[in-house]
Design a protein around this motif. Structure first.
Motif, short mmCIF file in Angstrom:
data_model
loop_
_atom_site.label_atom_id
_atom_site.label_comp_id
_atom_site.label_asym_id
_atom_site.label_seq_id
_atom_site.Cartn_x
_atom_site.Cartn_y
_atom_site.Cartn_z
N GLY A 448 0.79 -1.23 0.00
CA GLY A 448 0.00 0.00 0.00
C GLY A 448 0.82 1.27 0.00
N VAL A 449 2.14 1.19 0.22
CA VAL A 449 2.99 2.38 0.25
C VAL A 449 3.33 2.78 -1.18
CG1 VAL A 449 5.19 3.33 1.02
CG2 VAL A 449 3.92 1.77 2.50
N THR A 450 3.12 4.05 -1.54
CA THR A 450 3.42 4.53 -2.89
C THR A 450 4.71 5.35 -2.95
OG1 THR A 450 2.03 6.49 -2.52
CG2 THR A 450 1.00 4.56 -3.54
N LYS A 451 4.97 6.17 -1.92
CA LYS A 451 6.18 6.99 -1.90
C LYS A 451 6.71 7.07 -0.48
CE LYS A 451 4.74 10.09 -5.65
NZ LYS A 451 4.43 11.51 -6.00
N THR A 452 8.03 7.23 -0.37
CA THR A 452 8.64 7.44 0.95
C THR A 452 9.72 8.51 0.82
OG1 THR A 452 10.27 5.69 0.57
CG2 THR A 452 8.25 5.07 1.70
N TYR A 453 9.81 9.38 1.84
CA TYR A 453 10.81 10.44 1.85
C TYR A 453 11.45 10.50 3.23
CZ TYR A 453 8.33 12.00 -2.35
OH TYR A 453 7.77 12.06 -3.58
N ALA A 454 12.78 10.35 3.27
CA ALA A 454 13.50 10.56 4.53
C ALA A 454 13.93 12.02 4.59
CB ALA A 454 14.71 9.63 4.59
N ILE A 455 13.51 12.74 5.61
CA ILE A 455 13.81 14.17 5.73
C ILE A 455 14.41 14.44 7.10
CG2 ILE A 455 12.04 14.81 4.06
CD1 ILE A 455 10.25 15.62 6.37
N GLN A 456 14.83 15.70 7.28
CA GLN A 456 15.43 16.15 8.54
C GLN A 456 16.59 15.25 8.96
OE1 GLN A 456 12.52 16.76 11.60
NE2 GLN A 456 11.31 18.20 10.38
N ALA A 457 17.50 15.04 7.98
CA ALA A 457 18.72 14.26 8.22
C ALA A 457 18.42 12.86 8.75
CB ALA A 457 19.65 14.99 9.18
N GLY A 458 17.28 12.31 8.33
CA GLY A 458 16.94 10.95 8.73
C GLY A 458 16.20 10.87 10.04
N ARG A 459 15.82 12.00 10.62
CA ARG A 459 15.09 11.97 11.89
C ARG A 459 13.59 11.78 11.67
NH1 ARG A 459 18.70 16.16 12.74
NH2 ARG A 459 17.10 17.73 12.35
N GLU A 460 13.12 11.97 10.43
CA GLU A 460 11.70 11.78 10.13
C GLU A 460 11.57 11.03 8.80
OE1 GLU A 460 7.52 14.24 9.37
OE2 GLU A 460 9.32 15.31 10.07
N LEU A 461 10.63 10.10 8.75
CA LEU A 461 10.35 9.34 7.54
C LEU A 461 8.87 9.54 7.20
CD1 LEU A 461 11.29 7.32 5.38
CD2 LEU A 461 10.55 5.49 6.91
N ARG A 462 8.64 10.20 6.06
CA ARG A 462 7.26 10.43 5.63
C ARG A 462 6.87 9.33 4.63
NH1 ARG A 462 6.57 17.00 4.98
NH2 ARG A 462 7.03 17.48 7.16
N VAL A 463 5.75 8.70 4.92
CA VAL A 463 5.27 7.56 4.11
C VAL A 463 3.92 7.94 3.52
CG1 VAL A 463 4.71 5.11 4.11
CG2 VAL A 463 6.48 5.98 5.65
#
Length: 511
Positions: A448-463
């Motif tokens: 079900g996951v379409t996109k993933t972005y690791a932001i804030q130097a890897g402190r947050e993962l947006r799914v």
């Protein structure tokens, strides 16, 4: 009075009878004339038909006679050819008989000469045997013993000379090999060394005034959230004058965000729908730019005949770093070093340059990421019909495949030279980027996951998940599942925030 009437009636009857008689007579004459005219016309038609038939007969007769004459002429021609052929055959038969007689005469002469040669050979063998007997009696050994002694003497002398020559060559090679290798490497580095370039994870977007920052953020931050969701880049808007920071480990995403921001600021219309439209357009433009970069690189290096997919992979190198070193600059440098060394060693510089440029294409391919990049690059080169020596040089530049050509060690050495220069690479960035990519891969592995972005130097993962595949209740379970998998499989400092975004859109069209 009655008499007058009767007389008049009789006169009328007589007149009528006379008129009828005259008319009958005239009618008979006309009929006779018509019959005669018909008979005359029939006779004329008969004569005309007979005349036409005669003409047709004469024409057919003439055509038949012409056909017969042509056939007779063809038959006569064939007979003439047969007569000529017969004459030629008779003449050839006469020639064959004459040549047979000559061959018999030559054969007889050869036989006589062969008999003479045999007699001479017998006499020669007798004289040779007498001479050998005399030599053996004088020398005290047989001819075979003398021959073996001479061969043994020459063999020992040749072996001694060869060993002396080999030792001289080996001594000279030992003395000059190290010096020559150093000379080639130093000259190559001096000729092709480019500027040192270190990739980082931040791009600065310059703006004309700080008023634009508010428009980029939007009401309650909706514009900046839409930008971050569409590009996967963390957009930092702080007190830095006339500048916005774009932070992401993937250079392609940063470039998409930079170009999209540039178009949005230039156009002036900044809202979520427009942001998504511009980002999609920029991504398409960037694909074209990647292909153009690959073509321009090949033209600059003088490399021709590459498959379009390989050209696309070369263009993608511009947005990929290896231990902080830009991959396209590194590959161009390796290609130039390979070409220079190949020229010094008398090899084909074009083949060496081709192998040097393609040696790291496995790092930018999306196919089979589990393979080492050198092996993957070799398989891609084989897939797109590159020469065997080029494929082997790509696959063996980390010694994962046995080297089978002289170009393979050139690529290995050139890759080491390019990466070993002081400041060319930075190990920390590579491990940091690998950690962020692994984090994104773990999230993408869930259904079900379409996109993933690791932001804030890897402190947050947006799914980002598909609304039709994941419900609100499942989204919470998904975030916990991803967090647990990252916690079990990865090593990272601090903590990682997992944010699952599920967006439902309803679209209708007014017609």
């Amino acid at each position: 009075m009655a008499t007058i009437i009767i007389t008049a009636a009789i006169s009328a009857i007589v007149a009528i009878s006379a008129y009828i008689l005259v008319q009958n007579t005239l009618l008979k004459k006309k009929r006779e004339q018509a019959r005669k005219a018909a008979e005359q016309e029939g006779e004329n038609i008969k004569k005309e038909k007979i005349f036409q038939a005669k003409e047709k007969f004469l024409q057919l007769k003439s055509e038949h006679e012409q056909y017969i004459n042509e056939k007779n002429a063809q038959i006569q021609q064939q007979e003439n050819k047969l007569k000529q052929r017969e004459i030629q055959i008779n003449q050839q038969a006469s020639d064959v008989q004459r040549k047979n007689k000559e061959a018999e005469s030559i054969k007889e002469n050869l036989k006589n000469q062969l008999d003479l040669v045999n007699r001479k050979s017998e006499e020669y063998e007798k004289l040779k045997k007498q001479a050998l007997d005399q030599i053996e009696s004088i020398a005290g050994m047989t001819a075979a013993e003398a021959k073996n002694q001479l061969i043994e003497s020459m063999r020992e002398e040749a072996k001694s000379q060869a060993m002396s020559y080999i030792n001289d060559v080996m001594d000279e090679a030992r003395m000059t090999a190290s010096k020559e290798a150093k000379r080639i490497v130093i000259n190559t580095i001096q000729r092709v060394a480019p500027e040192t370039a270190i990739e980082n994870a931040v791009t600065v977007f310059h703006i004309d005034s700080d008023e634009i920052k508010g428009r980029i953020i939007g009401r309650e931050g909706r514009n900046i959230r839409a930008l971050e969701a569409a590009t996967g880049v963390e957009i930092v808007v702080d007190d830095t004058p006339e500048a916005i920071l774009l932070s992401a480990f993937d250079p392609v995403r940063r470039e998409v965000a930079r170009l999209a921001l540039h178009q949005l600021v230039t156009d002036g219309r900044i809202h979520p729908a427009r942001i998504e439209e511009v980002v999609a357009k920029v991504q398409k433009q960037l694909e074209d730019e990647i292909m153009e970069t690959g073509k321009r690189t090949c033209i600059d290096l003088g490399i021709h005949g590459l498959n379009s997919e390989l050209i696309k992979l070369i263009g993608r190198m511009k947005y990929r770093s290896s231990y902080g070193q830009n991959l396209l600059q590194h590959s161009r440098e390796v290609a130039n070093i390979c070409a220079t060394m190949a020229s010094e060693l008398g090899l084909n510089p074009k083949v060496a340059k081709r192998a040097g440029l393609l040696h790291d294409i496995g790092k930018v391919s999306d196919e089979d990421p589990e393979l080492p990049h050198a092996i993957l690059g070799m398989k891609l080169a084989e897939k797109y019909k590159e020469k065997p020596e080029v494929c082997n040089a790509i696959g063996s530049h980390h010694e994962e495949v046995e080297m089978s050509s002289l170009y393979a060690p050139l690529v290995l050495v050139s890759d080491a030279i390019s990466g070993a220069r002081p400041g060319a690479r930075r190990e920390v960035i590579e491990s940091y980027i690998k950690r962020l990519k692994d984090m994104e891969e773990i999230a993408l592995s869930h259904q079900g996951v379409t996109k993933t972005y690791a932001i804030q130097a890897g402190r947050e993962l947006r799914v980002i998940v598909g609304a039709d595949q994941v419900s609100d209740a499942e989204a919470e379970t998904l975030s916990n599942s991803i967090a647990k998998k990252i916690q079990d499989e990865m090593v990272y400092p601090g903590q990682v925030k997992i944010t699952v975004i599920r967006e439902t859109r309803s679209v209708a069209y007014a017609k």
